[in-house]
Design a protein around this motif. Structure first.
Motif, PDB file in Angstrom:
ATOM      1  N   ARG A   1     -89.762 -78.544 -48.883  1.00  0.00           N
ATOM      2  CA  ARG A   1     -89.589 -77.515 -47.876  1.00  0.00           C
ATOM      3  C   ARG A   1     -88.295 -76.550 -48.371  1.00  0.00           C
ATOM      4  O   ARG A   1     -87.582 -76.984 -49.375  1.00  0.00           O
ATOM      5  N   GLU A   2     -88.405 -75.321 -47.959  1.00  0.00           N
ATOM      6  CA  GLU A   2     -87.349 -74.458 -48.499  1.00  0.00           C
ATOM      7  C   GLU A   2     -86.512 -74.040 -47.178  1.00  0.00           C
ATOM      8  O   GLU A   2     -86.834 -73.406 -46.215  1.00  0.00           O
ATOM      9  N   ILE A   3     -85.186 -74.674 -47.160  1.00  0.00           N
ATOM     10  CA  ILE A   3     -84.278 -74.325 -46.111  1.00  0.00           C
ATOM     11  C   ILE A   3     -82.706 -74.378 -46.705  1.00  0.00           C
ATOM     12  O   ILE A   3     -81.727 -74.142 -45.672  1.00  0.00           O
ATOM     13  N   TRP A   4     -82.407 -74.251 -48.123  1.00  0.00           N
ATOM     14  CA  TRP A   4     -81.234 -74.157 -48.357  1.00  0.00           C
ATOM     15  C   TRP A   4     -80.504 -72.964 -47.962  1.00  0.00           C
ATOM     16  O   TRP A   4     -79.163 -73.060 -47.899  1.00  0.00           O
ATOM     17  N   LYS A   5     -81.135 -72.077 -47.377  1.00  0.00           N
ATOM     18  CA  LYS A   5     -80.253 -70.833 -46.993  1.00  0.00           C
ATOM     19  C   LYS A   5     -79.505 -71.391 -45.526  1.00  0.00           C
ATOM     20  O   LYS A   5     -78.385 -70.864 -45.403  1.00  0.00           O
ATOM     21  N   TYR A   6     -80.048 -72.160 -44.868  1.00  0.00           N
ATOM     22  CA  TYR A   6     -79.160 -72.798 -43.845  1.00  0.00           C
ATOM     23  C   TYR A   6     -78.163 -73.597 -44.400  1.00  0.00           C
ATOM     24  O   TYR A   6     -76.784 -73.608 -43.770  1.00  0.00           O
ATOM     25  N   ARG A   7     -78.144 -74.495 -45.248  1.00  0.00           N
ATOM     26  CA  ARG A   7     -76.985 -74.956 -46.042  1.00  0.00           C
ATOM     27  C   ARG A   7     -75.825 -74.175 -46.390  1.00  0.00           C
ATOM     28  O   ARG A   7     -74.672 -74.286 -46.211  1.00  0.00           O
ATOM     29  N   ASP A   8     -76.339 -73.000 -47.094  1.00  0.00           N
ATOM     30  CA  ASP A   8     -75.485 -71.831 -46.985  1.00  0.00           C
ATOM     31  C   ASP A   8     -74.708 -71.287 -46.159  1.00  0.00           C
ATOM     32  O   ASP A   8     -73.422 -70.937 -46.139  1.00  0.00           O
ATOM     33  N   TRP A   9     -75.474 -71.180 -45.112  1.00  0.00           N
ATOM     34  CA  TRP A   9     -74.769 -70.627 -43.833  1.00  0.00           C
ATOM     35  C   TRP A   9     -73.607 -71.571 -43.264  1.00  0.00           C
ATOM     36  O   TRP A   9     -72.845 -71.224 -42.760  1.00  0.00           O
ATOM     37  N   VAL A  10     -73.905 -72.805 -43.383  1.00  0.00           N
ATOM     38  CA  VAL A  10     -72.972 -73.937 -42.863  1.00  0.00           C
ATOM     39  C   VAL A  10     -71.802 -73.563 -43.843  1.00  0.00           C
ATOM     40  O   VAL A  10     -70.487 -73.789 -43.557  1.00  0.00           O
ATOM     41  N   ILE A  11     -71.893 -73.667 -45.095  1.00  0.00           N
ATOM     42  CA  ILE A  11     -70.571 -73.394 -46.084  1.00  0.00           C
ATOM     43  C   ILE A  11     -70.116 -72.375 -45.640  1.00  0.00           C
ATOM     44  O   ILE A  11     -68.732 -72.144 -45.522  1.00  0.00           O
ATOM     45  N   ASP A  12     -70.783 -71.145 -45.218  1.00  0.00           N
ATOM     46  CA  ASP A  12     -69.940 -69.748 -45.230  1.00  0.00           C
ATOM     47  C   ASP A  12     -69.072 -70.127 -43.752  1.00  0.00           C
ATOM     48  O   ASP A  12     -68.161 -69.593 -43.604  1.00  0.00           O
ATOM     49  N   ALA A  13     -69.822 -70.519 -42.753  1.00  0.00           N
ATOM     50  CA  ALA A  13     -69.187 -70.721 -41.389  1.00  0.00           C
ATOM     51  C   ALA A  13     -67.793 -71.437 -41.631  1.00  0.00           C
ATOM     52  O   ALA A  13     -67.028 -71.042 -40.914  1.00  0.00           O
ATOM     53  N   PHE A  14     -68.015 -72.587 -42.228  1.00  0.00           N
ATOM     54  CA  PHE A  14     -66.721 -73.246 -42.534  1.00  0.00           C
ATOM     55  C   PHE A  14     -65.630 -72.586 -43.146  1.00  0.00           C
ATOM     56  O   PHE A  14     -64.363 -72.389 -42.822  1.00  0.00           O
ATOM     57  N   ASN A  15     -65.965 -72.039 -44.228  1.00  0.00           N
ATOM     58  CA  ASN A  15     -64.875 -71.085 -44.976  1.00  0.00           C
ATOM     59  C   ASN A  15     -64.349 -69.910 -44.324  1.00  0.00           C
ATOM     60  O   ASN A  15     -63.278 -69.645 -44.219  1.00  0.00           O
ATOM     61  N   ARG A  16     -65.420 -69.221 -43.228  1.00  0.00           N
ATOM     62  CA  ARG A  16     -64.936 -68.237 -42.475  1.00  0.00           C
ATOM     63  C   ARG A  16     -64.240 -68.785 -41.355  1.00  0.00           C
ATOM     64  O   ARG A  16     -63.467 -67.904 -40.503  1.00  0.00           O
ATOM     65  N   ASP A  17     -64.094 -70.048 -40.968  1.00  0.00           N
ATOM     66  CA  ASP A  17     -63.358 -70.586 -39.722  1.00  0.00           C
ATOM     67  C   ASP A  17     -64.259 -70.075 -38.792  1.00  0.00           C
ATOM     68  O   ASP A  17     -63.309 -69.632 -37.795  1.00  0.00           O
ATOM     69  N   MET A  18     -65.436 -70.050 -38.682  1.00  0.00           N
ATOM     70  CA  MET A  18     -66.110 -69.830 -37.412  1.00  0.00           C
ATOM     71  C   MET A  18     -65.702 -70.677 -36.233  1.00  0.00           C
ATOM     72  O   MET A  18     -65.729 -71.766 -36.573  1.00  0.00           O
ATOM     73  N   PRO A  19     -65.100 -70.105 -35.291  1.00  0.00           N
ATOM     74  CA  PRO A  19     -64.979 -70.749 -33.828  1.00  0.00           C
ATOM     75  C   PRO A  19     -65.898 -71.824 -33.595  1.00  0.00           C
ATOM     76  O   PRO A  19     -67.042 -71.184 -33.876  1.00  0.00           O
ATOM     77  N   PHE A  20     -65.730 -72.846 -33.217  1.00  0.00           N
ATOM     78  CA  PHE A  20     -66.863 -73.777 -33.177  1.00  0.00           C
ATOM     79  C   PHE A  20     -67.635 -73.526 -31.909  1.00  0.00           C
ATOM     80  O   PHE A  20     -68.847 -73.950 -32.090  1.00  0.00           O
ATOM     81  N   ASP A  21     -67.161 -72.781 -31.018  1.00  0.00           N
ATOM     82  CA  ASP A  21     -68.146 -72.409 -29.974  1.00  0.00           C
ATOM     83  C   ASP A  21     -69.217 -71.562 -30.440  1.00  0.00           C
ATOM     84  O   ASP A  21     -70.499 -71.811 -30.111  1.00  0.00           O
ATOM     85  N   GLN A  22     -68.825 -70.452 -31.400  1.00  0.00           N
ATOM     86  CA  GLN A  22     -69.519 -69.797 -31.940  1.00  0.00           C
ATOM     87  C   GLN A  22     -70.817 -70.316 -32.779  1.00  0.00           C
ATOM     88  O   GLN A  22     -72.005 -70.136 -32.993  1.00  0.00           O
ATOM     89  N   PHE A  23     -70.137 -71.257 -33.862  1.00  0.00           N
ATOM     90  CA  PHE A  23     -70.734 -72.202 -34.349  1.00  0.00           C
ATOM     91  C   PHE A  23     -71.798 -73.119 -33.901  1.00  0.00           C
ATOM     92  O   PHE A  23     -73.070 -72.938 -34.407  1.00  0.00           O
ATOM     93  N   THR A  24     -71.620 -73.426 -32.325  1.00  0.00           N
ATOM     94  CA  THR A  24     -72.612 -74.164 -31.906  1.00  0.00           C
ATOM     95  C   THR A  24     -73.538 -73.199 -31.270  1.00  0.00           C
ATOM     96  O   THR A  24     -74.967 -73.318 -31.444  1.00  0.00           O
ATOM     97  N   ILE A  25     -73.205 -72.157 -30.843  1.00  0.00           N
ATOM     98  CA  ILE A  25     -74.077 -71.324 -30.065  1.00  0.00           C
ATOM     99  C   ILE A  25     -75.248 -70.766 -31.395  1.00  0.00           C
ATOM    100  O   ILE A  25     -76.237 -70.376 -30.725  1.00  0.00           O
ATOM    101  N   GLU A  26     -74.699 -70.379 -32.553  1.00  0.00           N
ATOM    102  CA  GLU A  26     -75.470 -69.611 -33.405  1.00  0.00           C
ATOM    103  C   GLU A  26     -76.616 -70.822 -33.968  1.00  0.00           C
ATOM    104  O   GLU A  26     -78.066 -70.305 -34.067  1.00  0.00           O
ATOM    105  N   GLN A  27     -76.322 -71.902 -33.870  1.00  0.00           N
ATOM    106  CA  GLN A  27     -77.441 -72.722 -34.446  1.00  0.00           C
ATOM    107  C   GLN A  27     -78.103 -73.284 -33.443  1.00  0.00           C
ATOM    108  O   GLN A  27     -79.429 -73.710 -33.565  1.00  0.00           O
ATOM    109  N   LEU A  28     -77.677 -73.295 -32.037  1.00  0.00           N
ATOM    110  CA  LEU A  28     -78.661 -73.564 -31.142  1.00  0.00           C
ATOM    111  C   LEU A  28     -79.563 -72.340 -30.384  1.00  0.00           C
ATOM    112  O   LEU A  28     -80.593 -72.735 -30.174  1.00  0.00           O
ATOM    113  N   ALA A  29     -78.785 -71.267 -30.796  1.00  0.00           N
ATOM    114  CA  ALA A  29     -79.584 -70.069 -30.106  1.00  0.00           C
ATOM    115  C   ALA A  29     -79.348 -68.897 -30.813  1.00  0.00           C
ATOM    116  O   ALA A  29     -79.298 -67.798 -30.192  1.00  0.00           O
ATOM    117  N   GLY A  30     -79.242 -68.719 -32.280  1.00  0.00           N
ATOM    118  CA  GLY A  30     -78.706 -67.520 -32.792  1.00  0.00           C
ATOM    119  C   GLY A  30     -79.745 -66.358 -32.633  1.00  0.00           C
ATOM    120  O   GLY A  30     -79.310 -65.104 -32.388  1.00  0.00           O
TER     121      GLY A  30
END
Length: 888
Positions: free
Chosen positions: A336-365
């Motif tokens: 399967r091809e889903i490495w774009k999601y892995r890249d999104w997670v890396i960017d989210a941590f590097n940008r210090d995305m607030p965890f509430d937004q981090f959660t909301i986007e993954q569950l219901a972006g």
């Protein structure tokens, strides 16, 4: 010569009984004196002898009075001292108030007897949960005698027998006490055949608790955390931040000193591996060792948090929880091809995305207003479920399996609860209803699984051209199917026999064989799809469209969720069986936690907001506990995936709540809370063992030192690549194929090719290694990487001979040892001492001891074909050291 008049003497005598220890003598003494005086009046000649005796007794009594006064002064001094001690104890009790409440002892619970208080949450709940609630807990179907011991009202109410399980203050009148203490095996609980039996200490604890009033408290994890006061400590010089005050306060109560700070080289390597997963370079080591500023270490932490490699390190932890893999799983295990999601997670941590937004986007972006590709990509979190590609399967069954996995994963990752236990029945230990599970299920039941494409401009143009050719064919096909539905499909349906559909699942057979007028719309769709598959002209349309689609250029895509326009009906599954549908339910949340904002039709977005609502008692606690786990090897709550009644209580409950509130009030900043932990004196301690702690605190729960932690598989590989000087630090992108032992890819049902990369991708970080679920990379499995079949919130850490053999003989490590040998012979001067020093710096970030240098020199003296072979031998030893694979 008399010193007192008769009246004075009489008064003194009358005072003697007042200091007598025996108060019953007072009336008799008074009567005796009155009799003597009466006798003197009638016999005057006895007056002189009486007064002499009176004077003697008076002198003796005055001496006794002086002695008593001295004793009174001593007692008053002790009283004053006791009052000071009492005040100190009151101050201590105030400081402990929050912790006492958390473990189940509140101010109102204290008994007047002065006996040791029994705490419900800390002492009684674990006993009930472990030994009693399977039969007397939340699960109504398994409940015996209608008794719930997890609910106070039920436990203290009159039961079917007319008795009460618990009579507060009276163990002898309590049926529970009789049942647990009786020697009659017919009445004794738990029953003799049950594996888990109560110990004598547990039985007595239950009795004491009943005698003290049998007070209940709500489970600590279901109570919203409040910020406790930072405790005062005697050693005010040690704490670097509030974390240390909480830890040191507990240590001081036990009379334990914290460990000294780790050596600078060890501390630097530790924080590099924890924050970015790569050891420091010699230049970075030198810069830190020569920086004498008081905040030198804090500057390093800030630099690491700002590093792009920080996102890679912390993405690895999250991808474990997200059950990320590059294949579908099950026996076929297609890619399967889903490495774009892995890249999104890396960017989210590097940008210090607030965890509430981090959660909301993954569950219901996808449900956010004006959702872009980034928010949609984030929903890949719940596309990491497995997909069964076997022929003849019931697609609906495995769609439901994926939805079940989404519910269970959400419960574990964000709430730290064993939600999966409620799929088939009421939770046996926590107040979570069977129906509530399917109310959560309903949030994820209304989604379609689709792909999001990322074509280049040229690709988009070519795709549009082909879609233009497909459109009229599709329209013609749809018109044909519409016409067929009302004409010859009817005749075709009448001609179908049981033999024709015998290979289909029963529900499809029933739908197809049922008369058209009796079918539901869902059943008619099954028939229409079957006709579409079997009709010759329809197959011709499909063939033409497939041929055109095959001409489309390959574009990067990723797997995402998208809400359906037409929602599905969600039913409770009886005993978890999707073919046995119970009553219909609407999306909803757990009653035991916070309320959800009322909306007419709740969606995944509403669920996500409920999860990160500051009133939710679990999310912040669970998240900071996992952060803590990464820095210390285990969480403040060791059962990091179970904050319910079966989980372990927190070792530092006040600290956990302080961190949770700090996390929320600081905008859910992940980097801020991690910086706080990494810069604490607690984190900086040496990990050396201490003899005096072996009996006092063998599991290091008080944190009087740091913990040694075996590195994750990917970090071991990355450290070896760095030491060898070949690490490719490129960020993000598709998965890669480093060397793999022969035969590994033959182990699955379907053999797959593994063409090892020959260029720079061969040396990418372990995070990017292509992960087949059925046949994962052997190195990752040897060092305990999860299999991605389900969520993993803490990896196991084993110590096996195979690990040592892998570090010595695995092809990739042989290559790395050769590269390290090259570095030592080609880039370092010819002096053996310099090369040894450099090998230790590259591999362990420190200088060798004299003993270690001598050992390496002995190794170099062994015969070898050439100088290079000697240093490759040294390199293989260095990469196989326990210290190399361990974070000190």
């Amino acid at each position: 010569m008399f010193k007192f008049s008769l009246t004075t003497a009489l008064l003194i005598i009358l005072s003697i009984p007042a200091i007598s220890a025996d108060e019953s003598n007072q009336p008799e003494a008074v009567r005796s004196l009155i009799d003597s005086l009466n006798q003197i009046q009638s016999e005057p000649e006895k007056k002189d002898s009486f007064l002499q005796e009176l004077n003697r007794e008076t002198e003796e009594t005055l001496s006794q009075i002086e002695e008593v006064e001295k004793r009174i002064q001593e007692i008053q001094g002790r009283i004053a001292e006791s009052r000071e001690q009492q005040q100190a104890l009151k101050d201590r009790m105030d400081a402990l108030k929050v912790a006492r409440e958390l473990v189940g002892v509140r101010e109102s619970d204290e008994a007047d007897s002065g006996t040791e208080l029994v705490g419900f949450n800390k002492q009684i709940r674990p006993i009930l949960s472990d030994k009693c609630l399977a039969c007397h807990g939340p699960d109504e179907k398994k409940r015996k005698a209608g008794l719930r011991l997890d609910e106070e009202e039920s436990a203290k109410a009159e039961g079917r027998s007319g008795n009460r399980a618990i009579v507060p203050g009276d163990r002898e009148a309590s049926e529970l006490w009789y049942r647990v203490s009786t020697h009659d095996e017919a009445d004794r609980m738990p029953p003799s055949g049950q594996v888990k039996q109560l110990t004598q200490d547990e039985i007595e604890l239950l009795g004491k608790w009943i005698d003290q009033g049998a007070k209940y408290q709500k489970h600590w994890a279901f109570v919203k955390p409040e910020r406790p006061e930072v405790p005062k400590v005697a050693n005010t010089a040690w704490p670097k931040n509030p974390i240390d005050s909480f830890v040191l306060s507990n240590l001081e109560k036990k009379g334990i000193d914290p460990s000294p700070e780790a050596d600078k080289e060890i501390l630097l390597r530790r924080v590099y591996l924890d924050l970015i997963g790569i050891p420091p370079t010699p230049t970075e080591i030198e810069a830190f060792l020569t920086d004498d500023s008081p905040n030198a270490y804090e500057k390093v932490v800030d630099e690491l948090l700002a590093s792009p490699h920080y996102g890679e390190r912390w993405a690895r932890h999250w991808l474990d929880a997200a059950r990320y893999a590059d294949s579908n799983g099950y026996s076929i295990d297609g890619p399967r091809e889903i490495w774009k999601y892995r890249d999104w997670v890396i960017d989210a941590f590097n940008r210090d995305m607030p965890f509430d937004q981090f959660t909301i986007e993954q569950l219901a972006g996808d449900l956010l207003p004006n959702a872009g590709d980034s928010q949609k990509t984030a929903t890949g979190f719940h596309r990491n479920t497995m997909i069964n590609q076997e022929g003849g399967i019931d697609q609906e069954e495995f769609r439901i399996e994926a939805v079940l996995d989404r519910v269970n994963t959400t419960g574990t990752v964000f709430l730290g609860l064993t939600i999966g236990c409620v799929q088939c029945h009421e939770h046996k230990y926590d107040p979570i209803a069977h129906e509530e599970y399917y109310e959560l299920f309903a949030f994820f039941n209304n989604d379609d699984e689709v792909n999001l494409d990322f074509p280049t401009d040229a690709q988009a143009k070519r795709i549009a051209e082909i879609n233009g050719e497909i459109k009229p064919i599709k329209e013609e096909w749809d018109a044909y199917l519409k016409e067929a539905h009302d004409s010859h499909q009817i005749e075709w349906e009448k001609g179908i026999t049981k033999e024709d559909v015998k290979t289909l699942f029963l529900d499809k057979q029933e739908a197809i064989l049922k008369p058209r007028e009796e079918r539901s719309p869902e059943e008619q769709k099954i028939v229409d799809d079957y006709f579409k598959e079997k009709d010759e002209k329809s197959r011709e349309f499909k063939k033409r469209i497939d041929e055109l689609n095959s001409k489309k250029p390959d574009v990067v895509s990723t797997m995402v969720l998208r809400q359906r326009k037409e929602p599905r009906v969600t039913n409770v599954f009886i005993q978890g069986d999707f073919t046995r549908k119970g009553e219909a339910v609407q999306p909803g949340v757990l009653d035991v936690l916070n309320d959800m904002e009322p909306v007419e039709k709740p969606t995944r977005l509403d669920l996500a907001k409920w999860i990160v609502d500051p009133d939710n008692p679990l999310t912040a606690r669970v998240t900071v506990n996992r952060f803590w786990q990464r820095f210390f090897g285990k969480g403040i709550v060791e059962t990091e995936n179970d904050f319910g009644s079966q989980g372990t209580p927190p070792t530092h409950p006040e600290l956990l709540d302080w961190l949770a509130v700090e996390f929320i009030e600081n905008g859910w900043s992940m980097k801020s809370i991690q910086r706080l932990i990494a810069t604490s004196a607690t984190y900086r301690q040496s990990s050396n063992t201490r003899e005096e702690l072996k009996e006092i605190d063998p599991k290091n729960e008080l944190l009087a030192r740091q913990n040694r932690i075996r590195l994750d598989a990917e970090v071991i590989r990355d450290s070896a690549l760095a030491a060898a000087g070949v690490l490719n630090r490129k960020l993000k992108g598709p998965s890669v194929f480093p060397p793999l032992p022969d035969g590994v890819m033959d182990l699955g049902q379907k053999k797959r090719d593994w063409n090892a990369d020959t260029g720079a991708d061969r040396y990418r970080r372990g995070l990017y290694t292509f992960f087949w679920r059925a046949t994962p990379h052997s190195f990752l499995m040897t060092f305990d990487a999860p299999n991605a079949m389900g969520t993993c919130t803490r990896r196991v850490r084993s110590n096996t001979p195979l690990q040592a053999l892998t570090l010595l003989n695995d092809q990739a490590f042989v290559e790395m040892a050769n590269s390290l040998g090259d570095r030592l012979t080609e880039r370092v001067g010819g002096d053996a001492g310099d090369r040894i020093n450099q090998a230790f710096e590259w591999c362990l970030c420190r200088e060798p001891s004299e003993e270690e240098t001598n050992a390496i020199n002995q190794l170099l003296e062994k015969p070898a074909e050439n100088d290079h072979e000697k240093w490759v031998r040294v390199a293989r030893v260095m990469l196989n050291l326990d210290e190399f694979v361990t974070r000190e």
